[in-house]
Design a protein around this motif. Structure first.
Motif, PDB file in Angstrom:
ATOM      1  N   GLU A 195       0.823  -1.229   0.000  1.00  0.00           N
ATOM      2  CA  GLU A 195       0.000   0.000   0.000  1.00  0.00           C
ATOM      3  C   GLU A 195       0.853   1.275   0.000  1.00  0.00           C
ATOM      4  O   GLU A 195       0.337   2.375  -0.180  1.00  0.00           O
TER       5      GLU A 195
ATOM      6  N   LYS B 139       0.901   3.715  -4.792  1.00  0.00           N
ATOM      7  CA  LYS B 139      -0.368   3.612  -5.500  1.00  0.00           C
ATOM      8  C   LYS B 139      -0.138   4.196  -6.894  1.00  0.00           C
ATOM      9  O   LYS B 139       0.323   5.339  -7.009  1.00  0.00           O
TER      10      LYS B 139
ATOM     11  N   ASN C 193       2.350   6.680  -1.705  1.00  0.00           N
ATOM     12  CA  ASN C 193       1.042   6.909  -1.101  1.00  0.00           C
ATOM     13  C   ASN C 193       1.253   7.692   0.206  1.00  0.00           C
ATOM     14  O   ASN C 193       1.294   7.126   1.296  1.00  0.00           O
TER      15      ASN C 193
ATOM     16  N   TYR D  14      -1.276   7.437   3.222  1.00  0.00           N
ATOM     17  CA  TYR D  14      -1.160   6.152   3.916  1.00  0.00           C
ATOM     18  C   TYR D  14       0.062   6.147   4.849  1.00  0.00           C
ATOM     19  O   TYR D  14      -0.027   5.765   6.014  1.00  0.00           O
TER      20      TYR D  14
ATOM     21  N   GLU E  26      -0.257   8.614   7.864  1.00  0.00           N
ATOM     22  CA  GLU E  26      -1.122   8.036   8.904  1.00  0.00           C
ATOM     23  C   GLU E  26      -0.311   7.150   9.852  1.00  0.00           C
ATOM     24  O   GLU E  26      -0.491   7.188  11.058  1.00  0.00           O
TER      25      GLU E  26
END
Length: 195
Positions: free
Chosen positions: A55, A58, A63, A66, A69
């Protein structure tokens, strides 16, 4: 001569950087270069994918949402990411310096001290501004809430610590006074470069 430029989020580093640029300084913005390397350096892309999973990228782009976070909640993951990225940025900067004909190069980094990049610099300038101005600027720029800005500020080295480790401090409250301070620093650096 290499001059480090740092300051907390919303302090106005970019504004000060542009003022030095107009005075003929060549500039290297570590955060932009880091983002670029995280997307283009194959070894780094692989390391980041290993650290954060598939992940992390992308459509072949980092990303950021992501990863942000995760790292804002997990200091170990943030340290691991920095340990991957900073050596690559440092290497890139050394190549940049070798190729540059400029007399003065400004190395701008939000985490100049935290990354140890201040060791690459002859002088360090810290840009500060009052907290309310910083919050207002970041809210407007990034479309975030006051608590999100304060959260980011908490993750950065505090101004007192940065100031203690710096050669110069520029207080960025109004453009006019900031410009005068930039000129003062410029003249001092000019004198040092002639020694």
């Amino acid at each position: 001569m290499i001059i480090g430029l740092t300051g907390g989020i919303g302090s106005g580093k970019s504004t000060v950087l542009n003022m030095f640029k107009k005075l003929g300084f060549e500039t290297y913005v570590a955060d932009i270069k880091a983002k670029n390397l995280m997307n283009t350096n194959a070894a780094l892309v692989q390391d980041i994918t290993n650290l954060f999973g598939k992940e992390a990228y992308k459509n072949n782009e980092l990303n950021k949402t992501y990863i942000a976070e995760i790292v804002f909640k997990d200091k170990k993951k943030l340290a691991a990411l920095n340990a991957l990225v900073h050596p690559k940025v440092r290497e890139d900067f050394k190549n940049f310096v070798k190729k540059s004909p400029a007399k003065f190069i400004i190395y701008e980094a939000a985490i100049l001290f935290e990354s140890g990049s201040n060791k690459l610099c002859d002088f360090v300038i810290t840009v500060t501004a009052n907290l309310e101005d910083r919050i207002r600027r970041v809210k407007k720029r990034d479309g975030v809430t006051k608590s999100q800005v304060l959260d980011r500020i908490q993750h950065q080295l505090n101004d007192e610590e940065k100031i203690r480790k710096s050669h110069f401090v520029i207080v960025n409250n109004t453009l006019n006074t900031t410009e005068k301070q930039v000129l003062t620093v410029y003249n001092i650096l000019l004198k040092h470069s002639k020694k």
